[in-house]
Design a protein around this motif. Structure first.
Motif: not given
Ligand code: GDP
Ligand code: IMO
Ligand code: MG
Length: 483
Positions: A22, A50-51, A360
């Motif tokens: 990330d 997940g870009h 996060r």
């Protein structure tokens, strides 16, 4: 400064994360795909990634597809490599979404050697790996670990197997015997999988032959890494890792190339804060194990935190929007309490999983870990990302050592027991304000430039790019680029 010097004589680039994922691989894959690459290939992981790409203020998240698919209409070729694991349902949804948004995928190639994520992989992963309770890994629950386990055990189902119904049925029966808890209905699985297989059939190729051909024909190749070095099965904080080798070596192997042919491996690093999602050691985590447990808890989402700290928000276009510079967020970021400071940075930087929505975990950038990752990945050219996101923090810190008893150690060791036994030793710097609109390295705040210089010296790397926002133009190519 010019990108030209950085790219001078370069045929192959890899964008690799040097932390726990990330770190803006999506932004920079898009950046180089739009203006440079002919071929964009992914070699590791699957829809655990997940870009995020932001263009004209519009956000798009790629999961299995490389970000370069947005340039298919320009004839750019995108490749899902042999090292990937593909959930056909998710891939099909991603393709449908492209069509809905008016984008094409005419030049997409899917490796016949990539492995297929089966329903029993997903149910096993959710049951065994998804929780963070009692030292759990906190996987994304997408079946990644079990699918790679079957690959290594030589019983996996590959994309190429999908086109021989008898072989496929036999392989599924054999593999699923290892998942007795999953009541397999073979006909049901086949009836779901076969139409999805038909949909991608024209795109399925021996992509290794293609990749080697692209290389020989002088095509400009961009390898889009997934996850991060510290999540690599080989180099990461095992067992708190993903199940593929997300390093330069693994990424190159995952598209059928040698790492030796990568002229410019670029390492992304969040700076001066970093993140981790899921369980596992994180020496610089703000709020340490309290924060780790909190972030792994049920129901902790962006919405939960906005409500808890009474920050106004609006729901729009399927997302939740709020003012990242809200006074409460600034106050949290400048709190004396590290846990609150972590919450403040998470809210200021909007650090919630691009796919899972999980919060996060937040800590200051760890230069000891970064140096290890830079060396393992041979990424001596660095892209620093999210430097703008801590605007308004009175101070920021970077970790240059680990305190253990009376000693301060400067060598990273990936064993979780070691990482949990140390306390970070920091250098502290003056905070800075808004830098989103800066485009020249010389105008970056003095303290940030000082910290970047210290970081380069400590890690033996050169910062080639400083990212000051999610948009492609919010990018500063430094004088170090291409040196
Ligand atoms: P990836 O998995 O490495 O592609 O990264 P993610 O997309 O999961 O997370 C990175 C997030 O940071 C995304 O929301 C990006 O739009 C955003 N981003 C990337 N670079 C920057 C930056 O320099 N500044 C800010 N504020 N956001 C950034
Ligand atoms: P991108 O490409 C951040 C983490 C999970 C979990 C561990 C294992 O967007 O940077 P898995 O589902 O792979 O078995 O989960 O790895 N993880 C990621 N963390 N970014 C990612 O991808 C990740 N992919 C997996 O949170 O701790
Ligand atoms: Mg991501």
């Amino acid at each position: 400064m010019s990108l030209g010097r950085l790219l001078d004589g370069v045929q192959t680039i890899a964008i690799l994360c040097n932390q726990w994922g990330d770190t803006g691989k999506g932004k920079f894959s898009d950046y180089f795909a739009s203006q440079w690459a002919d071929v964009i290939a992914r070699g590791t992981g699957g829809n655990n990634a997940g870009h995020t790409v932001v263009n004209d203020g519009k956000e798009k998240v790629f999961r299995s597809l490389p970000a370069g698919i947005a340039y298919d209409h320009l004839g750019k070729i995108n490749v899902l490599g042999n090292g990937m694991v593909l959930d056909l349902q998710v891939l099909s949804e991603e393709l449908d979404e492209l069509q809905k948004e008016g984008m094409s995928y005419n030049n997409l190639l899917i490796s016949e050697d990539a492995h297929v994520v089966m329903p029993y992989h997903i149910s096993r992963d959710k049951a065994w790996n998804q929780t963070q309770k009692d030292g759990g890994i906190g996987s994304t629950g997408n079946g990644i670990g079990p699918c790679y386990a079957d690959k290594i055990a030589r019983r996996g189902v590959r994309i190429g197997d999908l086109f021989d119904k008898d072989l496929l049925a036999n392989k599924i029966k054999r593999a699923s015997a290892f998942y007795p808890e999953h009541k397999l209905d073979l006909e049901e699985v086949l009836s779901r999988i076969l139409p999805l297989a038909e949909k991608i059939r024209p795109l399925v190729k021996d992509t290794v032959v293609h990749m080697q051909g692209f290389l020989k024909r002088g095509k400009k190749i961009l390898l889009e890494g997934a996850q991060g070095l510290l999540l690599s099965i080989e180099h990461g904080t095992y067992p708190y890792v993903t199940s593929s080798d997300s390093s330069l070596n693994g990424t190159a192997a995952g598209v059928g190339l040698s790492a030796k042919v990568v002229d410019l491996p670029l390492g992304t690093i969040k700076f001066p804060f970093m993140t981790r999602v899921g369980g596992g050691p994180f020496p610089t985590e703000l709020g340490s194990t309290t924060a780790e447990e909190y972030c792994g808890g049920e129901g902790i989402t962006k919405l939960f935190e906005l409500k808890k700290y009474r920050i106004p928000y609006v729901k729009r276009d399927g997302g939740i929007h709020y003012d990242c510079h809200h006074r409460t967020i600034l106050n949290l970021m400048n709190s004396k309490d590290p846990f609150e400071q972590g919450v403040g940075i998470r809210l200021a930087a909007s650090e919630y999983g691009a796919v899972t929505g999980r919060p996060r975990r937040i800590g200051w950038t760890d230069a000891v870990a970064a140096r290890y990752a830079i060396e393992a990945n041979a990424t001596f050219n660095i892209i620093l990302t999210k430097t703008d996101a801590v605007a308004g923090a009175e101070h920021f810190r970077v970790c240059y050592g680990y305190k253990q008893g009376p000693s301060t150690l400067t060598t990273f060791r990936r064993a979780p027991q070691f990482l949990r036994s140390v306390r970070p030793s920091y250098s502290q710097y003056e905070g800075y304000g808004d830098i989103n609109s800066l485009r020249d390295e010389a105008n970056l705040p003095q303290s940030l430039r000082g910290a970047i210089g210290d970081f380069e010296k400590f890690t033996g790397s050169s910062v080639a790019i400083v990212s000051v926002g999610p948009q492609p133009d919010q990018t500063i190519v430094t004088g170090e680029a291409g040196r």
